[in-house]
Design a protein around this motif. Structure first.
Motif, PDB file in Angstrom:
ATOM      1  N   SER A 157       0.864  -1.178   0.000  1.00  0.00           N
ATOM      2  CA  SER A 157       0.000   0.000   0.000  1.00  0.00           C
ATOM      3  C   SER A 157       0.899   1.227   0.000  1.00  0.00           C
ATOM      4  O   SER A 157       2.127   1.110   0.005  1.00  0.00           O
ATOM      5  CB  SER A 157      -0.918   0.003   1.226  1.00  0.00           C
ATOM      6  OG  SER A 157      -0.157   0.203   2.406  1.00  0.00           O
ATOM      7  N   ALA A 158       0.287   2.397   0.025  1.00  0.00           N
ATOM      8  CA  ALA A 158       1.085   3.621   0.015  1.00  0.00           C
ATOM      9  C   ALA A 158       1.941   3.742   1.263  1.00  0.00           C
ATOM     10  O   ALA A 158       2.999   4.370   1.239  1.00  0.00           O
ATOM     11  CB  ALA A 158       0.168   4.843  -0.104  1.00  0.00           C
ATOM     12  N   GLY A 159       1.514   3.112   2.365  1.00  0.00           N
ATOM     13  CA  GLY A 159       2.231   3.268   3.619  1.00  0.00           C
ATOM     14  C   GLY A 159       3.337   2.270   3.867  1.00  0.00           C
ATOM     15  O   GLY A 159       4.316   2.586   4.538  1.00  0.00           O
ATOM     16  N   SER A 160       3.220   1.058   3.337  1.00  0.00           N
ATOM     17  CA  SER A 160       4.229   0.040   3.644  1.00  0.00           C
ATOM     18  C   SER A 160       4.155  -1.110   2.656  1.00  0.00           C
ATOM     19  O   SER A 160       3.142  -1.313   1.983  1.00  0.00           O
ATOM     20  CB  SER A 160       4.038  -0.499   5.068  1.00  0.00           C
ATOM     21  OG  SER A 160       2.792  -1.165   5.179  1.00  0.00           O
ATOM     22  N   MET A 161       5.262  -1.850   2.609  1.00  0.00           N
ATOM     23  CA  MET A 161       5.300  -3.065   1.819  1.00  0.00           C
ATOM     24  C   MET A 161       4.654  -4.175   2.620  1.00  0.00           C
ATOM     25  O   MET A 161       4.885  -4.304   3.825  1.00  0.00           O
ATOM     26  CB  MET A 161       6.753  -3.423   1.494  1.00  0.00           C
ATOM     27  CG  MET A 161       6.914  -4.379   0.338  1.00  0.00           C
ATOM     28  SD  MET A 161       6.615  -3.595  -1.250  1.00  0.00           S
ATOM     29  CE  MET A 161       6.398  -5.031  -2.290  1.00  0.00           C
ATOM     30  N   GLY A 162       3.838  -4.966   1.976  1.00  0.00           N
ATOM     31  CA  GLY A 162       3.130  -6.022   2.671  1.00  0.00           C
ATOM     32  C   GLY A 162       3.966  -7.272   2.840  1.00  0.00           C
ATOM     33  O   GLY A 162       5.145  -7.319   2.479  1.00  0.00           O
TER      34      GLY A 162
END
Length: 268
Positions: free
Chosen positions: A133-138
């Motif tokens: 997502s825009a906030g972090s890598m999954g």
């Protein structure tokens, strides 16, 4: 005659010099030689090149991809912050499946810096599923064998959803491509009560994992040798969380949508 040669080449880029010779030949003018035709084309910037190979996409799906781009063009930062992209990809521990080119001087063919090392049995590879997502890598999940709908359901249920709740929130929108196992009846039933993004067919150039992130990861991980396939997998998982430009990639996504619209249903 020159204009006829250029017109014939531009009407059908796949025409050979022999084909063009047959098209432009008329009873009132002498037939140009194939060498003359090639010279005329090259002098006008039409050089012989290998075409880029891309998945076939029908006219219906071309229209659908432009419609999808228009529908999401006005999404703001808040909407994209809830979006989760996903994809599967294969990563080679040693080397690449594609062709690799180099530039070298004459007589230096066997110098080590101009060689492409190989190992027996290809060196090993791993197939992985990932999301971001825009906030972090999954999280990264290694795919065991050939992934079917049951393994895919397990990944979404026990890996993706837990990560999404913690990092994006319950209002997330999940994206997946139209792979048969993704769009099977089994998975449609799983998605029945969950939000997911309907994705145009054959559009890897709209997925940041396909056109950017996987390639960056491959370059980072393969920049150093690994003693074993397990060490390669561990290094890959560790470095996956070090990509720092995820937010910038998402914020630049509207520009890619505008490029899709400007390309008039073509690929970018």
């Amino acid at each position: 005659m020159d204009r006829n040669i250029l017109r014939a080449a531009r009407e059908d880029p796949r025409r050979t010099s022999t084909d063009i010779q047959m098209v432009v030949t008329s009873p009132v003018e002498p037939a140009p030689s194939r060498r003359t035709i090639r010279r005329r084309l090259q002098s006008n910037g039409l050089h012989g090149r290998r075409p880029v190979r891309k998945p076939f996409i029908s006219e219906k799906n071309r229209s659908a991809r432009v419609a999808w781009a228009r529908a999401h063009l006005n999404w703001g930062r808040a909407e994209w912050a809830k979006h989760i992209w996903s994809d599967e990809s294969k990563f080679n521990m040693f080397g690449s499946d594609g062709n690799t080119g180099i530039r070298r001087p004459v007589g230096a063919r066997y110098l080590p810096k101009y060689q492409l090392p190989t190992v027996k049995h290809g060196g090993g590879s791993c197939m992985v599923w990932g999301c971001f997502s825009a906030g972090s890598m999954g999280p990264l999940r290694r795919i065991q064998g050939i992934m079917d709908r049951f393994q895919y359901e397990d990944i979404l249920e026990n890996t993706m959803r837990l990560w999404a709740f913690r990092n994006v929130g319950r209002a997330y929108v999940f994206q997946q491509d139209n792979d048969p196992k993704h769009s099977s009846l089994h998975m449609r039933n799983w998605f029945h009560r969950r939000r997911h993004c309907r994705w145009p067919v054959s559009c890897p150039d709209l997925n940041p994992l396909d056109f950017s992130i996987w390639r960056v990861l491959q370059n980072i991980v393969c920049a150093r040798p690994h003693s074993s396939l397990e060490a390669f997998r561990e290094d890959f998982c560790r470095r996956m969380g070090q990509i720092e430009y995820l937010r910038a990639t998402v914020e630049s996504y509207p520009r890619r949508l505008r490029s899709v619209i400007a390309a008039k249903k073509g690929r970018i």
